[in-house]
Design a protein around this motif. Structure first.
Motif, PDB file in Angstrom:
ATOM      1  N   ALA A 230       0.831  -1.204   0.000  1.00  0.00           N
ATOM      2  CA  ALA A 230       0.000   0.000   0.000  1.00  0.00           C
ATOM      3  C   ALA A 230       0.867   1.257   0.000  1.00  0.00           C
ATOM      4  N   ARG A 231       1.986   1.225   0.737  1.00  0.00           N
ATOM      5  CA  ARG A 231       2.911   2.368   0.778  1.00  0.00           C
ATOM      6  C   ARG A 231       3.511   2.637  -0.595  1.00  0.00           C
ATOM      7  N   VAL A 232       3.891   1.581  -1.301  1.00  0.00           N
ATOM      8  CA  VAL A 232       4.467   1.741  -2.647  1.00  0.00           C
ATOM      9  C   VAL A 232       3.430   2.308  -3.611  1.00  0.00           C
ATOM     10  N   LEU A 233       2.200   1.798  -3.530  1.00  0.00           N
ATOM     11  CA  LEU A 233       1.151   2.261  -4.442  1.00  0.00           C
ATOM     12  C   LEU A 233       0.769   3.713  -4.188  1.00  0.00           C
ATOM     13  N   THR A 234       0.689   4.128  -2.917  1.00  0.00           N
ATOM     14  CA  THR A 234       0.351   5.519  -2.618  1.00  0.00           C
ATOM     15  C   THR A 234       1.435   6.468  -3.103  1.00  0.00           C
ATOM     16  N   GLY A 235       2.699   6.031  -2.983  1.00  0.00           N
ATOM     17  CA  GLY A 235       3.789   6.857  -3.507  1.00  0.00           C
ATOM     18  C   GLY A 235       3.761   6.937  -5.015  1.00  0.00           C
ATOM     19  N   PHE A 236       3.404   5.834  -5.677  1.00  0.00           N
ATOM     20  CA  PHE A 236       3.362   5.792  -7.150  1.00  0.00           C
ATOM     21  C   PHE A 236       2.275   6.714  -7.703  1.00  0.00           C
ATOM     22  N   PHE A 237       1.100   6.698  -7.038  1.00  0.00           N
ATOM     23  CA  PHE A 237      -0.013   7.509  -7.535  1.00  0.00           C
ATOM     24  C   PHE A 237       0.003   8.931  -6.974  1.00  0.00           C
ATOM     25  N   GLY A 238       0.908   9.230  -6.040  1.00  0.00           N
ATOM     26  CA  GLY A 238       1.053  10.581  -5.544  1.00  0.00           C
ATOM     27  C   GLY A 238      -0.006  11.016  -4.556  1.00  0.00           C
ATOM     28  N   PHE A 239      -0.566  10.087  -3.778  1.00  0.00           N
ATOM     29  CA  PHE A 239      -1.539  10.436  -2.742  1.00  0.00           C
ATOM     30  C   PHE A 239      -0.770  10.917  -1.506  1.00  0.00           C
ATOM     31  N   LYS A 240      -0.563  12.211  -1.413  1.00  0.00           N
ATOM     32  CA  LYS A 240       0.345  12.746  -0.407  1.00  0.00           C
ATOM     33  C   LYS A 240      -0.155  12.539   1.023  1.00  0.00           C
TER      34      LYS A 240
END
Length: 278
Positions: free
Chosen positions: A54-64
């Motif tokens: 989940a941490r990798v995906l949030t960083g990839f999509f830019g959900f700050k």
């Protein structure tokens, strides 16, 4: 360290050290996984992997905002893990101090084997004395799925009480074979292939012919308790060992199932004699 062709130029000694280093890391990870297997720590690891993904995906999509929250969870989560699993960590450190940390998986395997052999010995002894017919096949390398499908699925822990209860006369599952798969009772009331060999003694019934028939087409180990005489037999690789005493039965079953060493077989006989006399 010089580079050649875009790659680091390792000397043979450095290359060997790096290979050993990687192998040691994999060995340690493997041992740690075997230690926590079957404990509540497995579920915790699954949760950690979900959080990391989940941490990798949030960083990839830019959900700050979500990314900040995930960072806080991961930062303080490891502290929470140490607090929650403090007893397990302390136990692991104690075992490390005694030099038993990496021997634990071997000990657990031996304890599991002893438990299975004891369950078989106890149940077979009970049924033999009361002339309760039984047919139990143990899967090894060759799969027995096609025979499991002919019976009633169970997927149950193997215990002497359950084995005895299955073969009590006039119960729904007593007529047929129990198939053991991966140290669990996979199914009961299964149909096994009958042997067509003309060399089988005429005094052997359907259970014995089914056990021999299965051993002719697979590497399974099959235990038979005669309903007429209470005699105990084992079939492996197309051969049958008949009229076994309980001491002989335990030794042959351990050897056929686990391939135990002579020292382990001697220990097994001693333990059986101790249990019998004690």
């Amino acid at each position: 360290m010089p580079k050649w062709g875009g790659f680091i130029d390792f000397s043979p000694v450095e290359a060997l050290i790096n290979i050993v280093d990687v192998l040691l890391v994999w060995f340690v990870l493997y041992k740690l996984i075997t230690i926590i297997k079957g404990t509540k720590a497995v579920q915790l690891l699954k949760g950690i992997f979900v959080l990391i993904i989940a941490r990798v995906l949030t960083g990839f999509f830019g959900f700050k905002t979500l990314l900040w929250m995930m960072d806080q969870v991961l930062t303080f989560g490891f502290l929470a893990i140490i607090i929650i699993f403090q007893p397990e960590l302390r136990r692991a450190l104690e075992q490390l101090g005694r030099g038993r940390l990496f021997a634990r998986s071997t000990m657990q395997e031996e304890e599991q084997r002893d438990r299975l052999i004891e369950a078989f010995t106890k149940s077979v002894s009970y049924m033999a004395k009361r002339r309760i017919g039984a047919l139990i096949s143990i899967e090894k390398e060759t799969g027995l799925s096609e025979y499991i499908e002919t019976g009633t699925p169970m997927d149950s822990t193997l215990t002497s009480e359950l084995l005895i209860n299955i073969f009590i006369p006039n119960t729904p599952l007593h007529d047929g074979a129990v198939v053991v798969q991966k140290n669990r009772i996979a199914a009961a009331g299964c149909y096994l292939p009958l042997s067509e060999s003309p060399f089988i003694s005429k005094e052997l019934g359907t259970r014995h012919r089914a056990a021999i028939g299965l051993s002719e087409v697979t590497d399974a180990v099959t235990v038979i308790v005669s309903e007429e005489t209470g005699a105990v037999s084992i079939t492996t690789n197309g051969d049958i060992s008949r009229n076994l005493s309980m001491e002989e039965f335990e030794v042959r079953l351990r050897k056929a199932w686990f391939g135990s060493s002579p020292e382990q077989l001697h220990s097994s006989i001693w333990k059986w004699g101790w249990r019998k006399n004690g």
